[in-house]
Write a protein that holds these residues in place. Structure first.
Motif, PDB file in Angstrom:
ATOM      1  N   LEU A  90       0.838  -1.211   0.000  1.00  0.00           N
ATOM      2  CA  LEU A  90       0.000   0.000   0.000  1.00  0.00           C
ATOM      3  C   LEU A  90       0.865   1.250   0.000  1.00  0.00           C
ATOM      4  CD1 LEU A  90      -2.925  -0.303   2.597  1.00  0.00           C
ATOM      5  CD2 LEU A  90      -3.109  -0.085   0.114  1.00  0.00           C
ATOM      6  N   THR A  94      -2.995   4.562  -2.771  1.00  0.00           N
ATOM      7  CA  THR A  94      -3.857   3.367  -2.835  1.00  0.00           C
ATOM      8  C   THR A  94      -4.655   3.189  -1.539  1.00  0.00           C
ATOM      9  OG1 THR A  94      -1.930   2.005  -2.279  1.00  0.00           O
ATOM     10  CG2 THR A  94      -2.555   2.121  -4.593  1.00  0.00           C
ATOM     11  N   TRP A  98      -8.595   2.894  -1.937  1.00  0.00           N
ATOM     12  CA  TRP A  98      -9.405   1.812  -1.348  1.00  0.00           C
ATOM     13  C   TRP A  98     -10.605   2.405  -0.605  1.00  0.00           C
ATOM     14  CZ3 TRP A  98     -10.945   0.306   3.572  1.00  0.00           C
ATOM     15  CH2 TRP A  98     -11.555  -0.958   3.649  1.00  0.00           C
ATOM     16  N   PHE A 306      -7.255  -6.513  -2.467  1.00  0.00           N
ATOM     17  CA  PHE A 306      -7.535  -5.075  -2.506  1.00  0.00           C
ATOM     18  C   PHE A 306      -9.010  -4.840  -2.828  1.00  0.00           C
ATOM     19  CE2 PHE A 306      -7.731  -0.872  -4.474  1.00  0.00           C
ATOM     20  CZ  PHE A 306      -6.996  -0.111  -3.568  1.00  0.00           C
ATOM     21  N   TYR A 311     -10.423  -5.988   3.131  1.00  0.00           N
ATOM     22  CA  TYR A 311      -8.968  -5.867   2.918  1.00  0.00           C
ATOM     23  C   TYR A 311      -8.310  -5.428   4.233  1.00  0.00           C
ATOM     24  CZ  TYR A 311      -4.666  -4.195   0.510  1.00  0.00           C
ATOM     25  OH  TYR A 311      -3.381  -3.981   0.080  1.00  0.00           O
TER      26      TYR A 311
END
Ligand SMILES: *[C@@H]1O[C@H](CO)[C@@H](O)[C@H](O)[C@H]1NC(C)=O
Ligand SMILES: *[C@@H]1O[C@H](CO)[C@@H](O)[C@H](O)[C@H]1NC(C)=O
Ligand SMILES: *[C@@H]1O[C@H](CO)[C@@H](O)[C@H](O)[C@H]1NC(C)=O
Ligand SMILES: *[C@@H]1O[C@H](CO)[C@@H](O)[C@H](O)[C@H]1NC(C)=O
Ligand SMILES: *[C@@H]1O[C@H](CO)[C@@H](O)[C@H](O)[C@H]1NC(C)=O
Ligand SMILES: *[C@@H]1O[C@H](CO)[C@@H](O)[C@H](O)[C@H]1NC(C)=O
Ligand SMILES: *[C@@H]1O[C@H](CO)[C@@H](O)[C@H](O)[C@H]1NC(C)=O
Length: 370
Positions: A90, A94, A98, A306, A311
């Motif tokens: 990550l 990101t 998410w 993901f 997650y």
């Protein structure tokens, strides 16, 4: 001394040196004094503090570690090593992407869009710069004749890096982690933002891949503190007890040996915004396992997809349904309850001591007056 008793003493000494003691490593994004004092008060050695990203950036976590040691003059015998500055996969973008897909995490720590480092601009603090945390953890476990317990209460990134290089490290270590919440969905939905936060596995979610590598490794023992660490809070009764056994607020104000009590109780009134003893519960369970009153065993893994609303969340699987070749699981002891009175006693015992000469004499006498 008679010859025979001398022999006996020598035998006892030799025997003593062969019995493995238990030594601790504190791996954390938010190191606090109690995480070190609880094991020390239980007679364990703390070999060092290692830091990582999470609530703070890693530089700030390292600063917090140094600040946790200095009131007790513990800097010279508990070294601090700076660890991973970013997760395995990550990154800031990101992490937020998410959340665009699945919704916001209440507490965003170092990656909150408005995060500010807690380190004062003029701060100076010490840590050991010769080696980074993952290497130090590996070397320390490799060289230790004692049983190593790691209390990991931040991201698992340092551990994952060490395990990538040396997977068998796990077999020599007992790992105790803060977090690993299960069955929290109803509480999260009905309890409002704060309760939602209490059951969000932030430490796992900010580096899911590292968490999966760490929690599926073959530890000598794996203890997941889970739900219980969000359920034990500082109380006014605990503050009252700390003030009373220290001899009152004026004495606390006046004695350097009570620096940790002062830092804890302030003016003696519990703050209205009060956070759970998250990481401290993990330290206490590691240092004094007899406070545990309920637990069960389960195979666990961390969701690393993901494209999943889970997650970074801990999943449990029935032992006979574990994947044979797919997602690896680790066998964990899941804690469900502790003796909270005993936990509070451990806190009082650890804080109301004169730590200033610990590094020289190897112990810290109690300064409790009751
Ligand atoms: C050290 O670990 C070994 C192997 O698990 C265990 O038998 C022993 O009781 C442990 N000793 C201590 C002091 O924890
Ligand atoms: C750092 O700055 C603060 C406030 O600006 C000041 O109170 C403190 O004394 C300073 N510390 C050092 C070590 O210079
Ligand atoms: C820093 O850590 C390294 C590795 O453990 C050790 O060899 C060295 O003595 C430490 N330095 C200091 C100043 O303690
Ligand atoms: C975990 O905590 C939540 C919220 O308090 C609770 O509803 C749930 O039953 C707990 N699960 C376990 C396994 O303890
Ligand atoms: C603080 O301690 C000093 C000496 O240790 C003593 O002279 C002084 O009276 C104390 N002050 C208070 C408020 O207790
Ligand atoms: C004492 O400290 C608490 C928590 O920090 C604060 O809310 C309160 O206003 C303080 N009370 C006094 C009398 O200073
Ligand atoms: C702090 O610890 C050092 C040993 O590391 C010792 O020499 C010193 O006397 C201690 N300071 C105080 C104020 O006790």
């Amino acid at each position: 001394m008679k010859f025979s008793s001398c022999l006996l003493n020598t035998a006892a000494l030799l025997l003593g040196s062969n019995v493995a003691a238990e030594v601790f490593i504190v791996d954390n994004d938010t190191p606090t004094s109690l995480q070190v004092l609880l094991p020390l008060a239980a007679g364990k050695k703390v070999l060092g503090i290692t830091t990582n990203l999470g609530d703070y950036d890693t530089e700030a976590a390292t600063y917090e570690a140094a600040m946790a040691l200095s009131p007790g003059n513990l800097t010279s015998c508990v070294p601090v090593y700076k660890g991973a500055e970013q997760p395995l996969v990550l990154d800031y973008n990101t992490y937020h992407l998410w959340q665009d897909l699945y919704g916001s995490i209440v507490w965003q720590g170092a990656w909150d869009k408005t995060y500010e480092s807690p380190v004062p601009a003029n701060a100076t603090f010490e840590y050991n710069k010769t080696v980074g945390a993952p290497q130090w953890i590996m070397d320390t476990v490799k060289n230790s004749k004692d049983n190593v317990t790691i209390v990991a209460a931040g991201t698992m990134t340092n551990l994952a890096i060490a395990l990538a290089q040396w997977p068998e490290m796990a077999e020599k270590v007992k790992l105790v982690i803060m977090g690993g919440y299960v069955d929290g969905q109803m509480a999260q939905v009905t309890g409002g933002d704060f309760v939602n936060d209490l059951y969000s596995d932030f430490n796992l979610m900010i580096d899911p891949e590292a968490a999966q590598r760490a929690l599926s490794a073959s530890w000598r023992e794996l203890v997941i503190v889970g739900n219980i660490s969000s359920q034990v809070f500082p109380t006014q009764n605990l503050y009252n007890e700390l003030v009373a056994v220290s001899g009152g607020l004026a004495t606390i104000e006046n004695k350097t040996s009570l620096a940790y009590v002062k830092e804890t109780v302030g003016n003696g009134t519990l703050p209205s915004f009060n956070l759970p003893y998250w990481d401290e519960v993990a330290s206490a369970i590691a240092a004094a396992p007899d406070i545990v009153t309920g637990s069960y065993e389960a195979y666990v893994s961390v969701d690393t997809s993901f494209s999943s609303p889970f997650y970074g969340s801990l999943r449990m699987v029935p032992s006979d349904l574990r994947a044979k070749k797919g997602v690896k699981t680790g066998k964990a002891t899941m804690i469900t309850s502790i003796d909270v009175d005993k936990f509070n006693d451990l806190i009082v015992d650890a804080l109301v001591r004169d730590w200033t000469n610990y590094c020289t004499i190897g112990n810290a006498p109690s300064v409790a007056i009751l």
